[in-house]
Design a protein around this motif. Structure first.
Motif, PDB file in Angstrom:
ATOM      1  N   ALA A 119       0.839  -1.213   0.000  1.00 55.59           N
ATOM      2  CA  ALA A 119       0.000   0.000   0.000  1.00 55.59           C
ATOM      3  C   ALA A 119       0.869   1.256   0.000  1.00 55.59           C
ATOM      4  CB  ALA A 119      -0.922  -0.010   1.223  1.00 55.59           C
ATOM      5  N   THR A 135      -1.569   3.905  -1.572  1.00 55.65           N
ATOM      6  CA  THR A 135      -2.969   3.628  -1.236  1.00 55.65           C
ATOM      7  C   THR A 135      -3.064   3.382   0.279  1.00 55.65           C
ATOM      8  OG1 THR A 135      -2.677   1.274  -1.668  1.00 55.65           O
ATOM      9  CG2 THR A 135      -3.528   2.623  -3.476  1.00 55.65           C
ATOM     10  N   GLU A 136      -4.268   3.188   0.754  1.00 53.32           N
ATOM     11  CA  GLU A 136      -4.494   3.011   2.192  1.00 53.32           C
ATOM     12  C   GLU A 136      -4.948   1.583   2.467  1.00 53.32           C
ATOM     13  OE1 GLU A 136      -4.585   5.319   4.843  1.00 53.32           O
ATOM     14  OE2 GLU A 136      -3.687   6.840   3.575  1.00 53.32           O
ATOM     15  N   VAL A 137      -4.520   1.024   3.564  1.00 53.44           N
ATOM     16  CA  VAL A 137      -5.121  -0.247   3.986  1.00 53.44           C
ATOM     17  C   VAL A 137      -6.315   0.071   4.881  1.00 53.44           C
ATOM     18  CG1 VAL A 137      -3.006  -1.622   3.835  1.00 53.44           C
ATOM     19  CG2 VAL A 137      -3.590  -0.493   5.974  1.00 53.44           C
TER      20      VAL A 137
END
Ligand code: ZN
Length: 272
Positions: free
Chosen positions: A211, A216-218
């Motif tokens: 991520a 990106t985000e978890v």
């Protein structure tokens, strides 16, 4: 920003740029559009979201009164559409906060539109710390982090932190944990340093690293997940206790509270 919807509510999780990886949250009732803002540090982003989604601020809720969890209170309360809006804090934070606040205590229910948010007192990171439970979600501030827990450097007490983390650990496995900061990568590296063969920690770290590389985000983890890799929820696992004893000479028993304290000391000194 990512959004999590449940029956009658929405949750916005906002990762704040140029901060100590802080997360800010907005919870709203989908029917009445009343919302609560948790731990605001970036009022402009929050107020833009509130305007775009036609929400009304009823409360700012501070899990605790460290400066990076309350600094956005006043701008939000000043421009919010309802003059009844105010901040909610635990009474032990009274001297640390500005104006327009009410107290909330262990066991209180905060009504937000049709929603009921339950308050639990979770001291340890600091005395006034509270956590908030809505449906199968818990907002833990700086009590628990993905793969770790809060420190006790600023008015904290490790014995209280042990009790509070243990309380969070008792919530249902499927309960999602919304944390105050993202320290996941360093936390999981520390977890693997203590427990090198923990496959769940390895897999979670791989997910986090992917991520990060993709920007990106978890999603938030769950109580069940944390129990599988977070050393601060594994203080009663014999491998953890034995490893802690090797590294902390003062630790002679496997008493869970003593092991927790030793892991906290190791984490304070640990560098990757
Ligand atoms: Zn804090």
């Amino acid at each position: 920003m990512d959004i999590y919807n449940g029956p009658g509510y929405g949750i916005a999780r906002i990762r704040i740029e140029d901060s100590d990886s802080n997360y800010n949250y907005i919870i709203w009732c989908t029917e009445t559009k009343e919302c609560a803002v948790i731990d605001p540090i970036d009022p402009i982003t929050i107020l833009n979201f509130i305007r775009d989604n036609e929400l009304m601020v009823k409360y700012v809720i501070n899990t605790h009164c460290h400066p990076d969890h309350i600094s956005g209170n006043d701008p939000i309360l000043k421009v919010s559409l309802t003059m009844i809006s105010k901040a909610l804090i635990h009474p032990l934070g009274e001297e640390l906060i500005g104006t327009r606040y009410d107290f909330v205590n262990e066991g209180d229910i905060i009504n937000l539109g049709n929603l009921e948010i339950k308050v639990i007192h979770t001291p340890g990171h600091c005395p006034e710390h509270i956590s908030l439970i809505l449906d199968n979600n818990v907002f833990v501030g700086d009590t628990v982090f993905l793969g770790g827990c809060g420190n006790t450097k600023h008015r904290g007490a490790v014995e209280d932190l042990y009790s509070s983390v243990s309380r969070i650990r008792e919530l249902p496995d499927e309960c999602r944990i919304f944390v105050g900061h993202d320290y996941a990568e360093a936390n999981l590296k520390f977890a693997l340093d203590l427990e090198p063969n923990n496959t769940d920690a390895k897999n979670k770290l791989a997910e986090i690293e992917k991520a990060v590389s993709q920007n990106t985000e978890v999603p938030p983890s769950t109580v069940g997940e944390e129990k599988s890799y977070n050393p601060f929820m594994r203080y009663d696992i014999s491998e953890i206790a034995e490893e802690a004893k090797k590294r902390v000479p003062d630790l002679t028993s496997s008493d869970p509270g003593a092991v927790f304290k030793a892991i906290r000391e190791l984490r304070n000194e640990w560098t990757s």
